[in-house]
Each structure stands twice: as C-alpha cells, then as structure tokens.
Design an enzyme around this catalytic site. Structure first.
Site, mmCIF file in Angstrom:
data_model
loop_
_atom_site.group_PDB
_atom_site.id
_atom_site.type_symbol
_atom_site.label_atom_id
_atom_site.label_comp_id
_atom_site.label_asym_id
_atom_site.label_seq_id
_atom_site.Cartn_x
_atom_site.Cartn_y
_atom_site.Cartn_z
ATOM 1 N N GLY A 136 0.704 -1.127 0.216
ATOM 2 C CA GLY A 136 -0.006 -0.176 0.445
ATOM 3 C C GLY A 136 0.350 1.249 -0.318
ATOM 4 N N LYS A 207 3.378 -9.873 -3.762
ATOM 5 C CA LYS A 207 4.233 -9.679 -3.152
ATOM 6 C C LYS A 207 5.003 -9.486 -3.064
ATOM 7 C CE LYS A 207 -0.050 -6.897 -1.434
ATOM 8 N NZ LYS A 207 -0.915 -6.880 -0.151
#
Ligand code: HSE
Length: 428
Positions: A136, A207
């Site tokens: 994020g 990720k």
C-alpha cells in the site's frame, strides 16, 4: 510548466476513487511537485452508474478499458482493475502497444506475467510502475529499486498482508479462536472478495515475488514461492508462543542460499519485542538487509483508499518528472531465472505437542530430537488433563529436514495424542 500529463484510470473501486479524490483535492501541490499539471482525461469502470462519493462528471467515460488505454488524450494508463489475467492484463498490454506508460496496483498480474510485460515495455520504450502493488502506502519498491541501488541485498522479509496480521492480532489480544477473528475481519470488509487470497498467503506471496525480483535481479516468479496460510494457526499456539516470548506472524522471506533463491510465505514465530513482533493490526512491515545500508525497516498502512492511492500518484509524479526506470530496477534482459531453493538454512523451531501421561514419554520425545541432531533450547510442560499434557519446546538451530524427520518419527510414536505442530522462528 510543461504541458499537462493526462491520465486514463481503469477501475473505480476503492483505490481508483482515492486517486481521483486526491488529484481533485491537492491538484496544486501535486502539480508543483511533479513539475506538470496532472489531469484526468477519461475513466472506465465495470458499473458506470454505481453511486460514488466523488464528482466524475468532468471526465470522459470509456466502457472498454482497452479503448481507454488506446485513447490519444491519455499519456499514462492507470490500471486498477486487478486479476492475474483478463481485462486488466489485456488493457495493460494494449497500453504498452500504444506506447503509453502504465501505473498499476496489480500484484497478481505482475507476479505471474511480470517478466513478459517488462520485456514488452522495454522493447516499446514505455514504463510500468507498481508501487501500489506492494504494501500500500509504504514506498518499498522505490526504496529497493532506487535508494538501495548500491547494495547487495541478503534478505527481504516482512508482513505483507494486513488482513492476516489483523486476524492474528485479534486472536492474540482478544483471545479469539481463528474462526471468530476471521469472521470479524470479514464483517469489517477487510477480506478480498476471494478470502483465500489473503488467508492462504497468495496476496502476500505475489508481493514477495515482486520484491524478490528487484532485490535479487531475478525474474518475478510466484510459482516458486512456497505458501502456507494462517488457517492452521490455533489459539493454543498463539498463547503458547506468547508464553515463550514470541508472536506468530504470516511472514514472507526471500533470501539467497548456496543453491538458489528461497521464497516462502508462511506463519513464523518472531520475538515479541522485535519490530515485527510489535506490529499489530492491519499494518505492514518490510525489513531489508543489505551490504552497505545494513538493516532498513519500513512500516505503514498496507492497504486502503488513501495509502494505496498515495502510491499510485507517487508513481505518476515520477513519470511526470521524467524518471524512467526499468520495471524491476534493471533491464528485463538481465533478470535471471530463479533456481528454486527449499530452505535448508537452519533456524530455531517452536514445537507443540500433547504428551501422554506415562513413564518415559518425555524421554522418548527428547530421544527422537537428539537422534535427529535437534537440540532443545527451552521447554515447558503444562499440567496434565485426564490423558495428556501440552509440551512446548524451542529448539536450537536445526535444519528443516531434521525437524521434518523428527516430527514424522514423533507422529508415529506412542507418546503423543496428535501430530506435533512446528513453526520456524525467524530472528530479525
Ligand atoms: N488484502 C490485502 C491486505 C490488501 O490485507 O493486505 C491488498 O493487497
């Protein structure tokens, strides 16, 4: 000031709306920093008439994101659709073919097809930027690919899924069983539409694969990430780990070994007093260990409207400034295929078992560990119930193979009631 930089935004979910809100609210600030006005030409969304709390009346609409990517009044295609395959990827490919730069939050697409897309972008002299795909609002892609360019990275590790960290934190702090903590995360809207993406470690594994590609100069390779989810973590383990001074985290680790690159995402114990051990709730944390900068710890909100939109706009600003980086920090031609390495690096382990109350039970377990060269560091036995007693053991460093063999032998012994539980302990 140069002529405006024009965006086409595909996908008006939480992140897309967040990007529009920030651009509308802070246009002057962003333009001053970017050195150009950043404007939105057109948008695309699956449900155009859905009520959204932002004024979209000034933008053109495209029903088809591929057409949006090809528009002549779009300089940067912002892909916020998601999904490894399908229209998200098709529209990114269309943007590259039309010589547009791309900013995306799509971790699944890049973890599966990153090499192919990076090669396409490179031959078309376009850029793909993806800060919003990992953790994020934390600028970890930028840190690894720019700020740490001088370093040989030895290990990248961290908590990369806020939902799992929320669930594990609720289990620990409120004493909730896994199912109840999961239900709470669900009712708060934290889970992905397919919750297995979170719970099974898939989202976090995507990720990790992206960070590993930048850190180690390898092709992003999600298929070589060993995954284990959090649904096997019991409240008994949360309590027992705490009793021994540890927290349980869904931890991603990427590191070189003597025979290749190890990438794993699984529940691990970390010391309760370590930065990772103190990471509560939906926050993410990435630890990067490298040759010159040594240990860097980055933490912050790993999801949500504002943080993820911040990462998207940061990438847009970089492109506006003329910062043109290869997708994974170096030419896609240099990236090497991963030699997959199963972890053979020794580590301490946490073991929990239910030992039958009969003479010689503990001696048998200790004997099995000794025969497999596993040495006990600490041990705790709780009071017996009618049949058995919980025993918690923290070992000295042992190889995964030795622990696996010891667990197998214990499971076949006549001294325990259930298969033992084992978690690796990572020291940070
Ligand atoms: N579901 C993710 C998380 C956010 O909980 O961290 C998007 O990757």
């Amino acid at each position: 000031m140069d002529k405006p930089l024009r965006l086409g935004i595909a996908g008006l979910g939480t992140v897309g709306i967040g990007v529009i809100k920030i651009i509308q609210r802070d246009a002057a600030l962003i333009s001053a920093r970017a050195g150009r006005n950043i404007v939105i030409s057109a948008v695309s969304a699956r449900y155009p008439s859905k009520q959204r709390d932002v004024d979209l009346s000034r933008y053109s609409w495209e029903a088809d994101p591929i057409k949006l990517a090809q528009r002549t009044d779009v300089d940067i295609f912002v892909e916020l659709i998601g999904g490894a395959d399908g229209v998200g990827k098709d529209s990114v490919e269309a943007a590259i073919a039309a010589r547009k730069d791309v900013v995306t939050a799509n971790k699944a697409m890049l973890a599966h097809h990153g090499q192919h897309l990076a090669e396409q972008a490179e031959s078309g002299k376009t850029c793909i930027r993806f800060e919003a795909a990992v953790a994020g609002g934390i600028p970890v892609v930028k840190s690894l690919s720019e700020g740490l360019s001088a370093n040989t990275v030895s290990r990248v590790m961290g908590v990369m899924n806020g939902t799992c960290n929320f669930i594990l934190t609720r289990m620990e702090k409120a004493g909730l069983p896994y199912e109840q903590a999961f239900a709470e995360a669900h009712s708060l809207g934290y889970l992905e539409s397919d919750p297995r993406l979170d719970i099974d470690g898939i989202d976090a594994g995507h990720k990790l694969a992206l960070l590993a590609a930048i850190a180690f100069g390898t092709r992003p390779d999600f298929n070589n990430v060993d995954l284990e989810g959090i649904d096997q973590v019991s409240i008994e383990d949360i309590h027992a780990a705490a009793d021994m001074g540890f927290k349980i985290k869904l931890l991603g680790v990427a590191q070189r070994t003597t025979c290749g690159l190890e990438q794993r995402m699984h529940p691990c114990l970390v010391p309760a007093t370590s930065p990772l051990g103190q990471l509560d709730g939906g926050t993410n944390m990435i630890v990067i260990e490298s040759s010159a900068a040594e240990q860097i710890v980055l933490s912050g909100p790993g999801a949500g409207e504002g943080p993820t939109a911040s990462a998207v706009i940061g990438d847009v600003c970089d492109l506006a400034r003329g910062l043109r980086m290869p997708v994974f920090g170096q030419s896609a031609k240099n990236l090497t295929a991963i030699e997959k390495s199963q972890s053979e690096l020794p580590a301490p382990y946490y073991l929990r078992m239910s030992l039958l109350d009969k003479p010689g039970s503990l001696a048998k377990i200790a004997g099995i560990l000794g025969e497999n060269s596993v040495s006990i560091d600490r041990m705790r036995q709780k009071r017996h119930d009618s049949r058995s007693a919980p025993v918690i053991i923290v070992t000295h460093k042992a190889t995964p193979a030795a622990i696996g063999e010891a667990i197998d032998q214990m499971s076949h012994s006549d001294t325990i009631t259930d298969p033992p539980v084992a978690f690796r302990i990572e020291h940070v």
